[in-house]
Write a protein that holds these residues in place. Structure first.
Motif, PDB file in Angstrom:
ATOM      1  N   LYS A  68       0.832  -1.206   0.000  1.00 44.62           N
ATOM      2  CA  LYS A  68       0.000   0.000   0.000  1.00 44.62           C
ATOM      3  C   LYS A  68       0.863   1.252   0.000  1.00 44.62           C
ATOM      4  O   LYS A  68       0.544   2.243  -0.660  1.00 44.62           O
ATOM      5  N   ASN A  71       2.180   1.784  -3.491  1.00 44.01           N
ATOM      6  CA  ASN A  71       1.098   2.215  -4.382  1.00 44.01           C
ATOM      7  C   ASN A  71       0.791   3.689  -4.195  1.00 44.01           C
ATOM      8  O   ASN A  71       0.582   4.411  -5.160  1.00 44.01           O
ATOM      9  N   ASN A  72       0.766   4.148  -2.960  1.00 47.13           N
ATOM     10  CA  ASN A  72       0.472   5.552  -2.683  1.00 47.13           C
ATOM     11  C   ASN A  72       1.623   6.448  -3.104  1.00 47.13           C
ATOM     12  O   ASN A  72       1.408   7.588  -3.522  1.00 47.13           O
ATOM     13  N   LYS A  75       1.440   6.810  -6.979  1.00 50.77           N
ATOM     14  CA  LYS A  75       0.107   7.063  -7.504  1.00 50.77           C
ATOM     15  C   LYS A  75       0.088   8.361  -8.281  1.00 50.77           C
ATOM     16  O   LYS A  75       0.543   9.400  -7.800  1.00 50.77           O
ATOM     17  N   THR A  76      -0.406   8.318  -9.486  1.00 54.75           N
ATOM     18  CA  THR A  76      -0.511   9.539 -10.307  1.00 54.75           C
ATOM     19  C   THR A  76      -1.972   9.817 -10.575  1.00 54.75           C
ATOM     20  O   THR A  76      -2.789   8.922 -10.694  1.00 54.75           O
ATOM     21  N   LYS A  77      -2.286  11.088 -10.673  1.00 58.93           N
ATOM     22  CA  LYS A  77      -3.674  11.481 -10.906  1.00 58.93           C
ATOM     23  C   LYS A  77      -3.832  12.014 -12.291  1.00 58.93           C
ATOM     24  O   LYS A  77      -3.006  12.508 -12.935  1.00 58.93           O
TER      25      LYS A  77
END
Length: 77
Positions: A68, A71-72, A75-77
């Motif tokens: 986790k 992953n964080n 993480k791309t937005k």
């Protein structure tokens, strides 16, 4: 060393491999490992070996946390 202390030391480690070697070197019994797994709602097979229980516990606690975290981090937005 109590079960809570072992769990806390495992959760601050940076890799699964380090946690597995730590558990193997500390003096923890198979019944204590089973109690830890039961406490954190992990299913252990009836005839599981100590090595299998160690792998299950570390992957299900520290492995999930590190997964986790990575992953964080990426993480791309």
């Amino acid at each position: 060393m109590t079960n809570d202390e072992i769990y806390k030391k495992i959760m601050i480690m940076e890799s699964v491999k380090a946690a597995v070697t730590f558990i193997k070197t500390c003096e923890i019994t198979k019944s204590d490992l089973s109690k830890l797994c039961k406490r954190y709602n992990l299913f252990v097979a009836e005839k599981a070996t100590k090595e299998e229980i160690i792998t299950l516990f570390v992957n299900s606690t520290l492995g999930i946390k590190l997964k986790k975290k990575s992953n964080n981090k990426f993480k791309t937005k």
